[in-house]
Design a protein around this motif. Structure first.
Motif, PDB file in Angstrom:
ATOM      1  N   THR A   1     -48.775 -61.227 -30.721  1.00 12.19           N
ATOM      2  CA  THR A   1     -50.098 -60.657 -30.944  1.00 12.19           C
ATOM      3  C   THR A   1     -51.200 -61.396 -30.204  1.00 12.19           C
TER       4      THR A   1
ATOM      5  N   VAL B   1     -38.724 -59.970 -33.086  1.00 15.00           N
ATOM      6  CA  VAL B   1     -39.753 -59.678 -34.087  1.00 15.00           C
ATOM      7  C   VAL B   1     -39.093 -59.202 -35.381  1.00 15.00           C
TER       8      VAL B   1
ATOM      9  N   LEU C   1     -44.418 -66.891 -39.272  1.00  9.83           N
ATOM     10  CA  LEU C   1     -44.122 -65.842 -38.302  1.00  9.83           C
ATOM     11  C   LEU C   1     -44.676 -66.244 -36.931  1.00  9.83           C
TER      12      LEU C   1
ATOM     13  N   ILE D   1     -39.104 -61.136 -39.072  1.00  8.98           N
ATOM     14  CA  ILE D   1     -39.604 -60.475 -40.281  1.00  8.98           C
ATOM     15  C   ILE D   1     -38.525 -60.446 -41.353  1.00  8.98           C
TER      16      ILE D   1
ATOM     17  N   ILE E   1     -44.164 -63.662 -33.887  1.00  2.31           N
ATOM     18  CA  ILE E   1     -45.103 -62.545 -34.000  1.00  2.31           C
ATOM     19  C   ILE E   1     -46.510 -63.007 -33.625  1.00  2.31           C
TER      20      ILE E   1
END
Length: 94
Positions: free
Chosen positions: A93, A63, A86, A67, A89
């Motif tokens: 999520t 992660v 992303l 980023i 990520i």
């Protein structure tokens, strides 16, 4: 959010368009519903993500790496094209 809705409605009224979607009271009620209703689910989601990432440091590293690679400034977090990149990520999520 509420300010944006009012702004759009005012712009449409100035153009002479009929606006009967929401009145001011309904807009404020909707905003309150989203604000209160969304905080519980969002806080639970973030709590669970942080918890599971703390249990799996290798995932946390992925992660952070993603980023660092795609997000150069805070404004990038407001750019949908950057957010689409992303992908890891997104998987975390969901």
């Amino acid at each position: 959010m509420v300010q944006t809705i009012f702004k759009v409605q005012d712009e449409r009224r100035k153009k002479g368009e009929k606006i009967d979607i929401y009145n001011e009271d309904e807009i404020v009620e909707e905003y309150c519903l989203f604000s209160v209703g969304g905080t519980d689910t969002s806080s639970r989601l973030v709590t669970m993500i942080v918890y599971y990432l703390s249990l799996h440091p290798e995932c946390m590293q992925k992660v952070r790496k993603e980023i660092a690679h795609h997000v150069q400034s805070d404004k990038d977090l407001q750019n949908y094209d950057v957010l689409k990149k992303l992908t890891y990520i997104d998987c975390v999520t969901n």
